[in-house]
Scaffold this active site. Structure first.
Site, PDB file in Angstrom:
ATOM      1  N   GLU A 132      80.747 -73.461  74.265  1.00 42.69           N
ATOM      2  CA  GLU A 132      80.073 -74.734  74.527  1.00 42.69           C
ATOM      3  C   GLU A 132      81.138 -75.824  74.628  1.00 42.69           C
ATOM      4  O   GLU A 132      81.894 -76.041  73.686  1.00 42.69           O
ATOM      5  CB  GLU A 132      79.093 -75.052  73.388  1.00 42.69           C
TER       6      GLU A 132
ATOM      7  N   LYS B   3      70.658 -87.378  56.832  1.00 42.68           N
ATOM      8  CA  LYS B   3      72.107 -87.652  56.936  1.00 42.68           C
ATOM      9  C   LYS B   3      72.483 -87.734  58.416  1.00 42.68           C
ATOM     10  O   LYS B   3      72.618 -86.726  59.099  1.00 42.68           O
ATOM     11  CB  LYS B   3      72.887 -86.525  56.246  1.00 42.68           C
TER      12      LYS B   3
ATOM     13  N   GLU C  67      69.064 -75.866  64.786  1.00 41.77           N
ATOM     14  CA  GLU C  67      69.101 -76.050  66.232  1.00 41.77           C
ATOM     15  C   GLU C  67      70.567 -76.218  66.600  1.00 41.77           C
ATOM     16  O   GLU C  67      71.172 -77.236  66.286  1.00 41.77           O
ATOM     17  CB  GLU C  67      68.259 -77.271  66.609  1.00 41.77           C
TER      18      GLU C  67
ATOM     19  N   CYS D 175      72.818 -80.077  73.970  1.00 35.57           N
ATOM     20  CA  CYS D 175      72.838 -78.664  73.602  1.00 35.57           C
ATOM     21  C   CYS D 175      72.169 -77.800  74.672  1.00 35.57           C
ATOM     22  O   CYS D 175      72.541 -76.648  74.846  1.00 35.57           O
ATOM     23  CB  CYS D 175      72.168 -78.458  72.255  1.00 35.57           C
TER      24      CYS D 175
END
Ligand code: NAI
Ligand code: MG
Length: 491
Positions: free
Chosen positions: A401, A196, A270, A304
């Site tokens: 983040e 996906k 992750e 990331c």
């Protein structure tokens, strides 16, 4: 080789694979007006009857529309994967490897088209999609193709068997590369897959679906369905999957963990990061400045493992700041298809809003902001490179983040102070250390609690090396031999 998309229109790739073709010439890349699901080797219309638009974040123009998968569509894809799994696993590893090698080679042949489409659909500079995303994606298939017939050497004395059907959910920051990270180890070990892609960047996955069909991969081994979070959730909640691999935000990672609690489904996550990039006074400062720039502005900071928290030793802080400010004023922000562009478009309006909200929070909480003196286009989603000083651990922009071109800068006096500050975070994905003393590298890196740590470089990737995090950055590893293990049961 004849290429056609699911609408039956011919795709003209002539000249695209030659590297002298101008990358900004998008007239050579044919994007179909509409893409359907790729299930059981065919492009099929959605049960939902619904399609959603994917746009170019640099122009806000619609590029194509994509079938939206509901629970029934996800169910069809999982059933196709289940049906294909036994035969795929029964193939000798050498034969599975041949298919993976074929995917890798076709990806190289179509590199031009993949790069242009990746940059159009997601906003990243063509230099990055051409030199990083696409070659690395092919490299992952080459690497895992090599393991397919060597599993007995990977796990001496044990028998490795596939988990079964893997549901794989990927983000928008490295769309093709994350598809490769997910598919290659799963297929090499005899699993079948339902992938996906992220809703803002479905196009390279649809080109990959065409490539997989052209490579003659048996029907049902790879299935690709698109949609928003609900589609991803339908895959996670499907009763007949054996494994979930997810890359994305920490909140969705936590949702997946909860959804899988108590079920016999293994998973790897992750998630986000907030990496420390540490500059010691004995570092080669000019190189370190380039490393800081690459660490935070690569892919607009939608990374990331971005080096988003800079720690500079006090004695060189003034010099580093002066050089950093000078350097970010020279960065070219703009058209992703221009080879001179350093920083492309922010991936979506939603992400730009999030970045701007955090920049405002940084200002409101007393941070000193420096925005690069660069021009940005009128249309599209843009963010000039931004530096923050006068910040501390208490600030949101140091904790959260941002996933954008925004760097926070703090200073330290001793290595111990740098290590303490670097580890003072909920994340633990990556980090960087800059010094000319080898002993200091070993001393500091061994005390940083992060999965990947670079020394005197940053954002370097290789299929042979494992990648993954501690704490809220996730669990499990991708890449290298470590990346095979989540896809096998070992007896
Ligand atoms: P997200 O985590 O919502 O999206 C990642 C993928 O998960 C997409 O394919 C999405 O459709 C899917 N998804 C969303 N909700 C889901 C659910 N409930 N169940 C299953 N799948 C689901 O990330 P988003 O909202 O696009 O970005 C928000 C923030 O997440 C970013 O600002 C960044 O901080 C972080 N992020 C981190 C990434 C990484 O590489 N670690 C990648 C993307 C985002
Ligand atoms: Mg798009």
């Amino acid at each position: 080789m004849a290429h056609s998309n699911e609408m039956g229109a011919p795709l003209d790739f002539k000249g695209l694979w030659q590297y002298d073709a101008a990358p900004e010439d998008k007239s050579q890349v044919k994007i179909a007006p509409r893409y359907n699901h790729f299930i059981n080797g065919k492009f099929v219309e959605p049960d939902s009857g619904e399609y959603f638009d994917t746009i170019s974040p640099s122009t806000e123009e619609k590029l194509s529309e994509i079938a939206l998968a509901n629970e029934n569509d996800v169910d069809k894809a999982v059933k196709a994967a289940r049906k294909a799994q036994k035969d795929w696993a029964k193939l000798p590893g050498k034969e599975r490897g041949k298919y993976l090698f074929r995917i890798a080679r076709l990806m190289q042949e179509r590199a031009r088209a993949f790069s242009v489409i990746e940059s159009m659909d997601g906003g990243k500079p063509i230099r990055e999609s051409r030199d990083v995303d696409v070659p690395l994606a092919a490299a992952h298939f080459f690497y895992y193709a090599g393991w397919a017939d060597k599993l007995e050497y990977a796990y001496p004395g044990k028998k490795a068997s596939p988990k079964g059907v893997a549901g794989q959910i990927i983000p928008w920051n490295f769309p093709l590369l994350m598809a490769a990270w997910k598919l290659a180890p799963a297929l090499a070990t005899g699993n079948t897959v339902v992938l996906k892609p992220a809703e803002t960047t479905p196009l390279t996955s649809m080109f990959l679906a065409e490539l997989i069909r052209d490579a003659g991969i048996p029907d049902g081994v790879v299935n690709i369905v698109n949609g928003m979070g609900a589609t991803g959730a339908a895959l996670v909640n499907h009763p007949d999957i054996n494994k979930i691999a997810f890359t994305g935000s920490t909140p969705v990672g936590k949702f997946i963990q909860k959804a899988l609690a108590g079920r016999d489904v293994s998973y790897t996550l992750e998630l986000g990061g907030k990496a420390a990039n540490i500059i010691f006074e004995d570092a080669p400062i000019d190189q370190a400045v380039e490393g800081i720039i690459n660490g935070i502005f690569f892919n607009q900071g939608h990374v990331c493992c971005a080096g988003s928290r800079l720690f500079v030793q006090e004695s060189v802080a003034n010099e580093v700041m002066r050089k950093l400010k000078y350097r970010i004023d020279t960065l070219v922000v703009g058209d992703p298809l221009d080879k001179n562009t350093d920083i492309g478009a922010i991936n979506s309006k939603k992400q730009l809003d999030k970045i701007n909200e955090l920049i405002q929070a940084g200002i409101d909480e007393g941070g000193q902001v420096y925005k690069a003196n660069v021009s940005t286009p009128d249309k599209g989603f843009w963010c000039a490179p931004t530096l923050f000083t006068e910040v501390s651990q208490a600030h949101r922009i140091v904790n959260e983040e941002i996933f954008g071109p925004v760097l926070t800068i703090q200073t330290f006096r001793t290595p111990d102070e740098a290590i303490k500050k670097a580890n003072n975070t909920a994340f633990g994905l990556s980090g960087g250390v800059w010094t000319d003393k080898g002993a200091k590298i070993f001393n500091v890196t061994s005390q940083l609690r992060a999965g990947v740590i670079w020394a005197n470089t940053y954002n370097k990737f290789d299929p042979t090396s494992p990648f993954g995090g501690y704490k809220e950055s996730g669990m499990g590893r991708e890449g290298g031999l470590h990346g095979l293990t989540p896809y096998v049961n070992l007896d």
